[in-house]
Enzyme design. Structure first.
Site, PDB file in Angstrom:
ATOM      1  N   GLU A 259      -9.006  99.318 -35.701  1.00  0.00           N
ATOM      2  CA  GLU A 259      -9.030  97.860 -35.924  1.00  0.00           C
ATOM      3  C   GLU A 259      -9.951  97.294 -34.855  1.00  0.00           C
ATOM      4  O   GLU A 259      -9.590  97.280 -33.674  1.00  0.00           O
ATOM      5  CB  GLU A 259      -7.628  97.268 -35.764  1.00  0.00           C
ATOM      6  CG  GLU A 259      -6.610  97.785 -36.752  1.00  0.00           C
ATOM      7  CD  GLU A 259      -6.770  97.218 -38.140  1.00  0.00           C
ATOM      8  OE1 GLU A 259      -7.679  96.387 -38.346  1.00  0.00           O
ATOM      9  OE2 GLU A 259      -6.005  97.605 -39.020  1.00  0.00           O
ATOM     10  N   CYS A 293      -9.536  88.683 -32.806  1.00  0.00           N
ATOM     11  CA  CYS A 293     -10.527  89.481 -33.538  1.00  0.00           C
ATOM     12  C   CYS A 293     -10.964  88.799 -34.835  1.00  0.00           C
ATOM     13  O   CYS A 293     -12.068  89.019 -35.308  1.00  0.00           O
ATOM     14  CB  CYS A 293      -9.958  90.853 -33.832  1.00  0.00           C
ATOM     15  SG  CYS A 293      -8.359  90.766 -34.638  1.00  0.00           S
TER      16      CYS A 293
HETATM   17  P1  NAD Z   1     -11.570  97.539 -25.455  1.00  0.00           P
HETATM   18  O1  NAD Z   1     -12.153  98.303 -26.574  1.00  0.00           O
HETATM   19  O2  NAD Z   1     -12.369  97.409 -24.211  1.00  0.00           O
HETATM   20  O3  NAD Z   1     -10.193  98.188 -25.011  1.00  0.00           O
HETATM   21  C1  NAD Z   1      -9.124  98.357 -25.932  1.00  0.00           C
HETATM   22  C2  NAD Z   1      -8.243  99.491 -25.466  1.00  0.00           C
HETATM   23  O4  NAD Z   1      -8.949 100.719 -25.590  1.00  0.00           O
HETATM   24  C3  NAD Z   1      -7.818  99.410 -24.000  1.00  0.00           C
HETATM   25  O5  NAD Z   1      -6.498  99.913 -23.907  1.00  0.00           O
HETATM   26  C4  NAD Z   1      -8.812 100.328 -23.308  1.00  0.00           C
HETATM   27  O6  NAD Z   1      -8.313 100.847 -22.087  1.00  0.00           O
HETATM   28  C5  NAD Z   1      -9.008 101.409 -24.344  1.00  0.00           C
HETATM   29  N1  NAD Z   1     -10.306 102.091 -24.358  1.00  0.00           N
HETATM   30  C6  NAD Z   1     -11.530 101.568 -24.112  1.00  0.00           C
HETATM   31  N2  NAD Z   1     -12.483 102.500 -24.296  1.00  0.00           N
HETATM   32  C7  NAD Z   1     -11.853 103.628 -24.678  1.00  0.00           C
HETATM   33  C8  NAD Z   1     -12.291 104.935 -25.029  1.00  0.00           C
HETATM   34  N3  NAD Z   1     -13.583 105.266 -25.020  1.00  0.00           N
HETATM   35  N4  NAD Z   1     -11.367 105.849 -25.384  1.00  0.00           N
HETATM   36  C9  NAD Z   1     -10.049 105.530 -25.423  1.00  0.00           C
HETATM   37  N5  NAD Z   1      -9.570 104.324 -25.081  1.00  0.00           N
HETATM   38  C10 NAD Z   1     -10.459 103.371 -24.729  1.00  0.00           C
HETATM   39  O7  NAD Z   1     -11.163  96.121 -26.058  1.00  0.00           O
HETATM   40  P2  NAD Z   1     -10.511  94.873 -25.316  1.00  0.00           P
HETATM   41  O8  NAD Z   1     -11.566  94.199 -24.513  1.00  0.00           O
HETATM   42  O9  NAD Z   1      -9.242  95.262 -24.657  1.00  0.00           O
HETATM   43  O10 NAD Z   1     -10.120  93.965 -26.581  1.00  0.00           O
HETATM   44  C11 NAD Z   1     -10.997  93.127 -27.204  1.00  0.00           C
HETATM   45  C12 NAD Z   1     -11.559  93.760 -28.459  1.00  0.00           C
HETATM   46  O11 NAD Z   1     -10.509  94.148 -29.343  1.00  0.00           O
HETATM   47  C13 NAD Z   1     -12.408  92.792 -29.250  1.00  0.00           C
HETATM   48  O12 NAD Z   1     -13.593  93.433 -29.686  1.00  0.00           O
HETATM   49  C14 NAD Z   1     -11.546  92.447 -30.442  1.00  0.00           C
HETATM   50  O13 NAD Z   1     -12.238  92.032 -31.560  1.00  0.00           O
HETATM   51  C15 NAD Z   1     -10.813  93.711 -30.669  1.00  0.00           C
HETATM   52  N6  NAD Z   1      -9.587  93.448 -31.422  1.00  0.00           N
HETATM   53  C16 NAD Z   1      -9.504  93.859 -32.730  1.00  0.00           C
HETATM   54  C17 NAD Z   1      -8.372  93.577 -33.478  1.00  0.00           C
HETATM   55  C18 NAD Z   1      -8.242  94.013 -34.914  1.00  0.00           C
HETATM   56  O14 NAD Z   1      -7.132  94.089 -35.388  1.00  0.00           O
HETATM   57  N7  NAD Z   1      -9.309  94.308 -35.612  1.00  0.00           N
HETATM   58  C19 NAD Z   1      -7.324  92.879 -32.906  1.00  0.00           C
HETATM   59  C20 NAD Z   1      -7.448  92.468 -31.589  1.00  0.00           C
HETATM   60  C21 NAD Z   1      -8.582  92.776 -30.855  1.00  0.00           C
END
Ligand code: NAD
Length: 490
Positions: A259, A293
């Site tokens: 997501e 998001c």
């Molecule tokens: P992020 O991708 O930086 O981090 C999300 C999570 O993934 C964190 O727990 C982080 O530690 C982990 N992570 C990051 N890189 C990783 C990797 N390479 N391998 C494994 N884990 C990893 O995102 P964020 O800044 O925390 O959140 C914002 C983003 O989330 C925005 O792009 C937003 O659109 C998206 N989002 C999507 C939805 C949806 O349902 N589509 C909902 C909410 C947020």
């Protein structure tokens, strides 16, 4: 800034929840948790290592393969989910306040989505699993084939900071209902609230190892994704991280749902009602300070109504009351972190240097001298090729774009790498529906936009793979097995 509630600063979480108990970490990396509205410390959390993730995954594996969870009946699991819901609900007030302090979410929204939604989701999936046929016999040449739906196995769940409780429960509830066990790796920005799940799981008597929580950074997340004993990864976060995770899961042939981000379009047709738009714009475009998001940060406006709607959206943005998210009269809180605020301000600077016209906002508010606040900002005359129209800002910065007719609106809406949310605003809902059918996006609203927990949610294109929510959400946690029987079981 008003201090409308007690603000404890010692909410420390220095242990992990593994195998039903609080255990010491293998490392000693501590991270201060900072309040978004004040920049001050709330508490401290310890960050996990690969060894902590390994311990958690092994506990989840044991609970599935040897422990009682793998052999529970549907009725037992549904009862456990309902007890878990009750235990979370008792903590809802504190959880809502904590998340608002962590990520700046206005308290009323936090009460709904961090306080209320997790328990609602657990009860929904208790009902879903009770009503789902998990075994069915069909006639076959030899006798019958029994088609079973079995838990997919150990789930690695990785979540972001914007709706930390709800998004974790989008995964935990269907996974547990299906009979899976879970290792949750929450986002370091919202570390403290995640352990509420552990407190509640203990109170609800979830068996050891069914739910494990290890906080960590992206390295810990990567260790969870590639751990050999994990069967499925459920990820919500940025498209960039989702791409890396999807690549690794492809290499490992590991099930994965993603997501991801969005750059959704709200389409205001030439017969749209401005009052209706303004009534729905908070949910559609500014929800959670636009750290959402599904934020519809491209507002496409019929050219014949353009000036009127630009002015209305700008006045709407100006009317937000910024401040302490714990103050119920505040309608917009700060960005979650200083780093994120800087990213949002950078997007604003880039847009200022484009041909787009800044209508309102454009920087930090003068009256708030601490915390990560940004003014709600509106740019008009944005070109859909501009960075502001193509990249996710994840803050209250709107790109207003004129279009010629419905055809042109659909073309612009679809001219995006993303496809997650969206909305169509028209006095004629059939016309709005016709437009909505043509937009390549996972969810779209007609004259309003609010997520429906009872319907599948997810993205087209770079917004992700797979669906959460609705009865369909459990499918990602079940796998088919066909048993070819010689006897007749019909
Ligand atoms: P992020 O991708 O930086 O981090 C999300 C999570 O993934 C964190 O727990 C982080 O530690 C982990 N992570 C990051 N890189 C990783 C990797 N390479 N391998 C494994 N884990 C990893 O995102 P964020 O800044 O925390 O959140 C914002 C983003 O989330 C925005 O792009 C937003 O659109 C998206 N989002 C999507 C939805 C949806 O349902 N589509 C909902 C909410 C947020």
């Amino acid at each position: 800034m008003s201090l409308t509630a007690e603000r404890p600063s010692d909410l420390d979480r220095k242990r992990f929840f593994i195998d039903g108990a609080w255990v010491d970490p293998s490392g000693d990396r501590l991270q201060d948790q900072i309040e978004a509205a004040t920049g001050e410390r709330i508490g401290v959390a310890v960050l996990g290592t690969e060894a902590d993730i390994d311990a958690a995954v092994r506990a989840a594996r044991r609970a599935l393969d040897d422990g009682p969870w793998g052999r529970t009946t549907v009725a037992e699991r549904a009862a456990a989910l309902r007890r878990f819901a009750d235990a979370l609900e008792k903590r809802a007030g504190d959880t809502s306040t904590l998340v608002s302090r962590e990520n700046g979410m206005p308290i009323g929204l936090s009460q709904m989505l961090n306080g209320g939604a997790p328990a609602v989701l657990l009860r929904i999936y208790a009902d879903v699993i009770e009503n789902l046929p998990l075994e069915e016999a069909r006639p076959s040449q030899a006798g019958s084939t029994i088609v079973r739906r079995e838990p997919v196995g150990v789930v690695g769940a990785i979540t972001p900071w914007n709706f930390p409780q709800a998004l974790a429960m989008f995964k935990i509830a269907p996974a547990l209902a299906a009979g899976c066990t879970v290792v949750l790796k929450p986002s370091p920005e919202t570390a403290l609230d995640s352990y509420v799940f552990a407190d509640a799981a203990q109170e609800a008597g979830l068996p050891e190892g069914v739910l494990n929580i290890v906080l960590g950074d992206r390295d810990a997340g990567a260790a969870l994704v590639s751990h050999p004993l994990v069967d499925k990864v459920a990820f919500t976060g940025s498209t960039e991280a989702g791409r890396a995770i999807g690549q690794e899961c492809g290499r490992l042939i590991r099930r994965v749902t993603l997501e991801l981000g969005g750059k959704s379009a709200a389409i205001f047709l030439d017969d749209g009602n401005v009052e209706t738009l303004l009534a729905g714009l908070d949910n559609a475009s500014f929800l959670n300070n636009s750290q959402t998001c599904t934020t519809q940060s491209r507002i496409l406006i019929a050219r014949s109504r353009y000036d009127e709607v630009v002015e209305a959206v700008a006045s709407f943005a100006d009317a937000y009351k910024l401040g302490d998210p714990l103050d119920p009269s505040v309608t917009m809180g700060p960005m979650a972190t200083r780093g994120h605020l800087e990213r949002v301000l950078n997007h604003i600077e880039i847009a200022k240097n484009s041909d787009a016209r800044l209508i309102t906002g454009g920087g930090r508010p003068d009256h708030l001298d601490r915390g990560w606040f940004v003014q709600p900002t509106v740019f008009a005359d944005v070109d859909n090729a501009d960075r502001l129209a193509r990249e996710e800002v994840f803050g209250p910065v709107m790109a207003l774009i004129p279009f010629d007719d419905d055809e042109d609106a659909v073309r612009i809406a679809n001219d995006s790498n993303y496809g997650l949310g969206g909305s169509v605003w028209s006095a004629d809902e059939d016309r709005a529906l016709a437009v909505a059918r043509r937009v390549r996006t996972g969810t779209i609203g007609l004259n309003y936009y609010t997520l429906d927990l009872g319907a599948p949610f997810g993205g087209f294109k770079d917004s992700g793979i797979g669906r959460e929510l609705g009865p369909e959400g459990v499918n990602a946690y079940l796998e088919y097995k066909s048993v070819y029987a010689s006897a007749k079981y019909l």
